[in-house]
Write a protein that holds these residues in place. Structure first.
Motif, PDB file in Angstrom:
ATOM      1  N   GLU A 246     -28.668  -6.366  17.702  1.00 21.12           N
ATOM      2  CA  GLU A 246     -27.356  -6.198  17.080  1.00 21.12           C
ATOM      3  C   GLU A 246     -27.558  -5.575  15.703  1.00 21.12           C
ATOM      4  OE1 GLU A 246     -24.333  -7.055  18.241  1.00 21.12           O
ATOM      5  OE2 GLU A 246     -24.874  -8.157  20.067  1.00 21.12           O
ATOM      6  N   HIS A 272     -26.411  -2.816  20.046  1.00 17.85           N
ATOM      7  CA  HIS A 272     -24.964  -2.971  19.921  1.00 17.85           C
ATOM      8  C   HIS A 272     -24.638  -3.077  18.438  1.00 17.85           C
ATOM      9  CE1 HIS A 272     -21.320  -5.708  19.707  1.00 17.85           C
ATOM     10  NE2 HIS A 272     -20.860  -4.679  20.393  1.00 17.85           N
ATOM     11  N   TYR A 274     -22.635  -4.669  15.725  1.00 16.71           N
ATOM     12  CA  TYR A 274     -21.907  -5.928  15.632  1.00 16.71           C
ATOM     13  C   TYR A 274     -20.492  -5.699  15.099  1.00 16.71           C
ATOM     14  CZ  TYR A 274     -20.530 -10.514  13.919  1.00 16.71           C
ATOM     15  OH  TYR A 274     -19.829 -11.670  13.673  1.00 16.71           O
ATOM     16  N   PHE A 278     -20.699  -9.774  20.745  1.00 20.95           N
ATOM     17  CA  PHE A 278     -22.122  -9.603  21.018  1.00 20.95           C
ATOM     18  C   PHE A 278     -22.294  -8.942  22.379  1.00 20.95           C
ATOM     19  CE2 PHE A 278     -21.239 -13.498  18.683  1.00 20.95           C
ATOM     20  CZ  PHE A 278     -21.875 -13.226  17.481  1.00 20.95           C
TER      21      PHE A 278
END
Length: 296
Positions: A246, A272, A274, A278
């Motif tokens: 993240e 990813h 944030y 998540f």
């Protein structure tokens, strides 16, 4: 294979070159390179355009021996890479797109966020070459969350109040987990003071204890959060381990190489960004496979 690594004294550049050698399990030696005067580096661009290759422009003590490859990253070592590879009869490998110089190296590994041109010798890569080796600084005895905090750079400002909000949301979302946190050389005193208000199971304040537990976080933690300011840290995260990655977004000035890097990696499932939610993003880059396809 024996490799000569040119070191321009920038750790991020050197680490990419060392990763190249270590991923190949090759013998390597490091030679420091510098321009004694600034105008000599400016002159190197002109010499390159004219096809003049002179080691009189820069300082570099080359170790004795026969080398198969000379590798470098960054503008300071871009011209010496050409000169020394020709002098040694070795293959020239640039670990970054050498802007301002002709792209006539044997191989260029060019980060996609630098929007490289298409050419037979230019190999686009999603992130910086990294070689990860856990040091045993951190060992998880229960499900763990790793948090890696950087600092300000030319593009981003790491705001302590925004980071505090992010940290409290993460802690609330993963109640019962063990939290391991590290800062970096660029972390501000303000952010360090913020972290002291939290109680983490494991914490490294780099200015007080200059060690790097990031490889251990990637090896041991279920999920790792990393601030957006370092291409090196993000590259490490997407090339090793099984942790979900993240990225904590920072305030920046429009589109930049960091946002392009993170955006592309998110599109391809490596991480990813944030946003209060998540994701299960833990795809990893296989740099050894990239080297194999490049003929190494």
């Amino acid at each position: 294979m024996k490799i000569l690594v040119l070191n321009d004294s920038r750790a991020g550049h050197l680490n990419q070159c060392l990763a190249f050698a270590k991923l190949l399990n090759a013998e390597y030696m490091v030679a420091n390179v510098r321009y004694p005067k600034r105008f000599l580096k400016a002159l190197s661009y002109l010499f390159d355009k004219m096809g003049i290759y002179s080691d009189a422009l820069f300082e570099c003590t080359v170790p004795e021996g026969v080398f198969d490859v000379v590798v470098a990253a960054g503008s300071t070592s871009a011209y010496p890479l050409k000169v020394l590879s020709r002098k040694l009869g070795a293959k020239s490998v640039s670990m970054m797109l050498p802007r301002g110089y002709r792209y006539d190296y044997d191989v260029i590994f060019a980060q996609e966020h630098d929007t490289p041109p298409s050419a037979a010798n230019i190999i686009p890569i999603a992130a910086n070459f990294s070689f990860i080796s856990p040091a045993g600084l951190f060992r998880a005895s229960s499900p763990s969350i790793g948090i890696v905090i950087g600092g300000d750079n030319s593009v981003f400002h790491l705001q302590a109040d925004r980071l505090e909000t992010q940290l409290r949301a993460i802690i609330d979302a993963f109640e019962g987990y063990f939290f391991a946190v590290t800062t970096s050389p660029r972390t501000s005193k303000e952010v360090e003071a913020l972290l002291e208000r939290f109680t983490f199971g494991y914490q490294v304040i780099y200015s007080c204890n200059p060690v790097n537990p990031i490889p251990d976080f990637l090896d041991q933690c279920e999920r790792v959060f990393i601030t957006q300011d370092s291409t090196s840290m993000i590259s490490e995260a997407v090339s090793y381990g099984n942790a979900y990655i993240e990225v904590l977004p920072l305030e920046g000035n429009g589109e930049n190489k960091f946002s392009r890097l993170v955006g592309r990696l998110e599109e391809e499932g490596y991480l990813h960004v944030y946003d209060g939610t998540f994701a299960q993003a833990n795809r990893k880059i296989d740099f050894r496979e990239i080297l194999r396809k490049a003929g190494f």
